[in-house]
Motif scaffolding. Structure first.
Motif, PDB file in Angstrom:
ATOM      1  N   ALA A  21       0.841  -1.214   0.000  1.00 49.65           N
ATOM      2  CA  ALA A  21       0.000   0.000   0.000  1.00 49.65           C
ATOM      3  C   ALA A  21       0.868   1.253   0.000  1.00 49.65           C
ATOM      4  N   ALA A  22       1.925   1.244   0.808  1.00 48.41           N
ATOM      5  CA  ALA A  22       2.807   2.410   0.890  1.00 48.41           C
ATOM      6  C   ALA A  22       3.539   2.653  -0.423  1.00 48.41           C
ATOM      7  N   ILE A  23       4.058   1.598  -1.028  1.00 48.59           N
ATOM      8  CA  ILE A  23       4.785   1.745  -2.299  1.00 48.59           C
ATOM      9  C   ILE A  23       3.835   2.226  -3.395  1.00 48.59           C
ATOM     10  N   TYR A  24       2.637   1.646  -3.456  1.00 43.75           N
ATOM     11  CA  TYR A  24       1.644   2.066  -4.451  1.00 43.75           C
ATOM     12  C   TYR A  24       1.327   3.547  -4.280  1.00 43.75           C
ATOM     13  N   THR A  25       1.124   3.963  -3.037  1.00 40.83           N
ATOM     14  CA  THR A  25       0.778   5.362  -2.759  1.00 40.83           C
ATOM     15  C   THR A  25       1.900   6.304  -3.161  1.00 40.83           C
ATOM     16  N   VAL A  26       3.117   5.992  -2.766  1.00 40.50           N
ATOM     17  CA  VAL A  26       4.259   6.861  -3.094  1.00 40.50           C
ATOM     18  C   VAL A  26       4.433   6.976  -4.601  1.00 40.50           C
ATOM     19  N   LEU A  27       4.373   5.859  -5.313  1.00 39.37           N
ATOM     20  CA  LEU A  27       4.532   5.895  -6.770  1.00 39.37           C
ATOM     21  C   LEU A  27       3.414   6.695  -7.437  1.00 39.37           C
ATOM     22  N   THR A  28       2.185   6.512  -6.970  1.00 41.48           N
ATOM     23  CA  THR A  28       1.056   7.227  -7.579  1.00 41.48           C
ATOM     24  C   THR A  28       1.144   8.723  -7.334  1.00 41.48           C
TER      25      THR A  28
END
Length: 166
Positions: A21-28
C-alpha cells in the motif's frame, strides 16, 4: 506452537499488505505530481504492482488500500475514490485468480480500469470526449503501465527468485 505460527503468518500478511500500500501510494503521488496519474491520459507506474497478487494474497488489500489513500491524497472526487478503488480491487482479485497463468495476471487490472474509469472521467470530472475515446486512452495507459511494466516486474522477480513475498 501452532498459535505462534498463525500469529507470525498474520503479522507477515499485514506487513506485506502495508508495504505494498505504501509503495503504491508513493509511486502514484509521485507520478501525480508530474500530471500523469489522473486525466484522459494516465500512466500510473504504480499499476505495475498489480502483478503482485501472483506472489501473495496480501497484495489484494495492499493494492486496494494504496489506491484508496492515493485517490484521497490527490483530492479525487468521491466517485473516483470509491469506483477507482473498486477497479483496483477487482483487478487484484482477478490477478490472484489468474496466478497460474502468469501472462494473463495483468489483464484483470487493464480491463477493470478500462471499463470503470472512463465514465468517472466523463461524468464526474466533465472531461471532453466520448466514453469510447476515454476507454481507448485509459486502456493504452493501463496496457503500458499494468501490462508492460507489470510483466517486466513479474518476470524480473521470478528470474531473480525474489522470495520477499513467499
Amino acid at each position: 506452537m501452532n498459535q505462534l505460527k498463525k500469529h507470525r503468518h498474520n503479522s507477515l500478511f499485514l506487513c506485506q499488505a502495508g508495504l505494498i500500500a505504501a509503495i503504491y501510494t508513493v509511486l502514484t503521488v509521485f507520478v501525480g505530481a508530474l500530471g500523469l496519474a489522473n486525466g484522459a491520459i494516465q500512466f500510473r507506474i504504480s499499476e505495475a504492482l498489480c502483478v503482485l497478487p501472483f506472489f501473495t494474497a496480501a497484495a489484494i488489500p495492499g493494492l486496494t488500500v494504496g489506491c484508496l489513500i492515493s485517490n484521497l491524497l490527490m483530492s479525487c472526487i468521491w466517485q473516483d475514490v470509491v469506483f477507482g478503488t473498486l477497479a483496483t480491487l477487482i483487478g487484484a482479485l482477478g490477478a490472484y485468480g489468474l496466478r497460474r497463468l502468469p501472462w494473463l495476471v495483468p489483464l484483470p487490472t487493464v480491463l477493470s480500469n478500462t471499463l470503470i474509469i472512463p465514465p468517472i472521467l466523463a461524468y464526474g470530472y466533465h472531461m471532453e470526449g466520448a466514453i469510447p475515446f476515454l476507454m481507448l486512452t485509459v486502456g493504452i495507459g493501463e496496457v503500458l503501465s499494468a501490462y508492460l511494466c507489470g510483466m517486466l516486474l513479474l518476470l524480473t522477480m521470478r528470474r531473480y527468485n525474489v522470495s520477499f513475498f513467499r
